[in-house]
Write a protein that holds these residues in place. Structure first.
Motif, PDB file in Angstrom:
ATOM      1  N   ARG A  21       3.089 -45.174-119.908  1.00 55.43           N
ATOM      2  CA  ARG A  21       4.424 -44.723-120.336  1.00 55.43           C
ATOM      3  C   ARG A  21       4.354 -44.006-121.685  1.00 55.43           C
ATOM      4  NH1 ARG A  21       6.607 -49.118-119.923  1.00 55.43           N
ATOM      5  NH2 ARG A  21       7.662 -48.869-117.915  1.00 55.43           N
ATOM      6  N   ALA A  22       3.630 -44.575-122.629  1.00 56.71           N
ATOM      7  CA  ALA A  22       3.516 -43.981-123.953  1.00 56.71           C
ATOM      8  C   ALA A  22       2.800 -42.640-123.897  1.00 56.71           C
ATOM      9  CB  ALA A  22       2.779 -44.938-124.892  1.00 56.71           C
ATOM     10  N   MET A  24       2.597 -40.603-121.348  1.00 51.83           N
ATOM     11  CA  MET A  24       3.441 -39.625-120.677  1.00 51.83           C
ATOM     12  C   MET A  24       4.547 -39.117-121.594  1.00 51.83           C
ATOM     13  SD  MET A  24       3.713 -41.453-116.943  1.00 51.83           S
ATOM     14  CE  MET A  24       4.761 -40.182-116.214  1.00 51.83           C
ATOM     15  N   ALA A  25       5.125 -40.017-122.367  1.00 52.48           N
ATOM     16  CA  ALA A  25       6.185 -39.612-123.293  1.00 52.48           C
ATOM     17  C   ALA A  25       5.653 -38.598-124.299  1.00 52.48           C
ATOM     18  CB  ALA A  25       6.753 -40.830-124.007  1.00 52.48           C
ATOM     19  N   ALA A  26       4.444 -38.836-124.797  1.00 51.39           N
ATOM     20  CA  ALA A  26       3.846 -37.893-125.743  1.00 51.39           C
ATOM     21  C   ALA A  26       3.549 -36.553-125.064  1.00 51.39           C
ATOM     22  CB  ALA A  26       2.570 -38.492-126.323  1.00 51.39           C
ATOM     23  N   LEU A  28       5.104 -35.200-122.589  1.00 53.25           N
ATOM     24  CA  LEU A  28       6.347 -34.480-122.310  1.00 53.25           C
ATOM     25  C   LEU A  28       6.850 -33.701-123.520  1.00 53.25           C
ATOM     26  CD1 LEU A  28       8.166 -37.168-120.144  1.00 53.25           C
ATOM     27  CD2 LEU A  28       7.394 -34.912-119.371  1.00 53.25           C
ATOM     28  N   GLU A  29       6.351 -34.027-124.678  1.00 50.74           N
ATOM     29  CA  GLU A  29       6.734 -33.298-125.891  1.00 50.74           C
ATOM     30  C   GLU A  29       5.983 -31.980-126.030  1.00 50.74           C
ATOM     31  OE1 GLU A  29       9.186 -34.133-127.984  1.00 50.74           O
ATOM     32  OE2 GLU A  29       9.623 -35.811-126.639  1.00 50.74           O
ATOM     33  N   ALA A 241       2.219 -34.447-117.504  1.00 50.13           N
ATOM     34  CA  ALA A 241       2.626 -35.812-117.854  1.00 50.13           C
ATOM     35  C   ALA A 241       2.127 -36.827-116.832  1.00 50.13           C
ATOM     36  CB  ALA A 241       4.140 -35.891-117.995  1.00 50.13           C
TER      37      ALA A 241
END
Length: 388
Positions: A21-22, A24-26, A28-29, A241
């Motif tokens: 999750r972490a 993927m979040a990075a 997506l930026e 991602a």
């Protein structure tokens, strides 16, 4: 219904790991396309290649031999291609076992007339003698076998099958979707020429998978054509991602795999010891090597769909077998292939554990089963036993 849910359907899909999750979040930026040569594009490309290396390392492959796809089904369909070859002769037919996932049983890009089926034993293991006979009679074949069955958890004799396949001039594809993250293996150690994987079975996101090449495969025909992504083997801008989440999940899983699964196996054994106390219960494939997290059990007279609903109302998520049949509860083709009668094939319940499964989860499951078992197995119990 209890306030807190207990999830025991890990073979269908797993919770997303915090690491995935972490990551993927990075990802997506990031603004860049991984095919672009500017700094933003290179940043995205770097993350994709880092994930590719992680997936390759998990199965003992070279990074250049990992082709990212939209999931296990696409990877399987890409692999099951007429005309593939390692040696001088291309494959002209497809041989699969009777217990394969629907994505394999559908044949990929082979025509129905080109597909032959290998029998399995009563214990749910590939019949190697039947495989040998099938391959001895006919042109070179693509053989597709799962490493671990998604319903029973039974591990298949892939190394022995590989020797038979290659002696007959064939190509071996291994569906390792259910095995990745549950048992250690190496693609070359198994003798696999192609291998399919999926991220969401070990804590990665849904919608991303990989086809891994274990040999110098010639004739791999892309399903998707267009750009030159994935070294020309799968066109389309990469799902950055999702791929990053896949790599992060693999990297989080593999270092503690052996210890995690040893703990999970102890939980499963405790579960099965209690399930055996139900009269006439059957633990499927208990006499053969299995995934350490998987229990498939059946009870004469049990209606699987009713039991799954009963567990659900008690706050426990289990399944009636594979979760890939449009949500419909149907007799297990795996149990039918093993020689179980239709009544038992309709009664099978799969309970599958994962890295965060706990003693309290097992307690909740057994408590729910104790309440369900008496009522669910009474009707037609004697009749079903006679038919079985």
């Amino acid at each position: 219904m209890t306030n807190e849910r207990v999830y025991l359907d890990w073979n269908a899909t797993t919770p997303l790991r915090a690491e995935a999750r972490a990551a993927m979040a990075a990802a997506l930026e990031l603004a860049g396309n991984p095919s672009s040569i500017h700094a933003e594009g290179r940043a995205a490309r770097g993350l994709v290649e880092q994930a590719r290396a992680a997936v390759a390392d998990a199965v003992g492959a070279a990074a250049r031999d990992v082709v990212f796809t939209s999931g296990g089904t696409e990877a399987i369909t890409l692999a099951l291609t007429p005309g593939l070859r390692i040696g001088p002769q291309p494959v002209e037919r497809l041989v699969v076992s009777a217990i394969e996932h629907a994505a394999v049983l559908s044949g990929g890009r082979f025509a129905p007339a080109q597909i032959e089926v290998v029998e399995v034993t009563r214990e749910g293991v590939l019949d190697l003698d039947h495989l040998r006979r099938l391959l001895a009679d006919g042109p070179p074949a693509m053989v597709s076998l799962m490493l671990a069955n998604n319903e029973t958890g039974a591990l298949q004799p892939i190394e022995q099958a590989s020797e038979i396949v290659h002696a007959a001039g064939g190509v071996l594809h291994v569906d390792a979707v259910q095995a990745l993250g549950k048992v250690p293996f190496r693609i070359k150690g198994l003798g696999s020429d192609l291998m399919s994987l999926s991220a969401h079975k070990l804590g990665g996101p849904k919608g991303v998978g990989a086809l891994v090449l274990g040999a110098d495969i010639q004739g791999l025909d892309p399903l998707l054509r267009g750009g030159g992504q994935e070294l020309g083997r799968r066109a389309g801008t990469e799902n950055v991602a999702g791929i990053v989440g896949f790599g992060a999940a693999v990297a989080a899983t593999m270092p503690t795999l052996v210890d995690d699964m040893a703990r999970v196996e102890k939980l499963r054994n405790r579960l099965e010891a209690n399930l055996r106390q139900t009269e006439d219960s059957v633990i499927v494939c208990e006499s053969v090597a299995r995934l350490p997290n998987t229990t498939l059990f059946a009870v004469p007279g049990l209606r699987a769909e009713t039991a799954v609903i009963g567990f659900d109302l008690a706050g426990v998520a289990v399944s009636s077998g594979s979760a890939c049949s449009s949500g419909k509860v149907q007799p297990s083709h795996v149990l039918q292939a093993m020689g179980f009668g239709p009544e038992l094939a309709k009664s099978a319940i799969r309970i599958s554990l994962g890295w965060s499964s706990s003693e309290s989860d097992i307690e909740a499951c057994l408590k729910a089963w104790k309440k369900l078992a008496g009522n669910l197995t009474k009707r037609d119990h004697e009749t079903v036993l006679e038919r079985f």
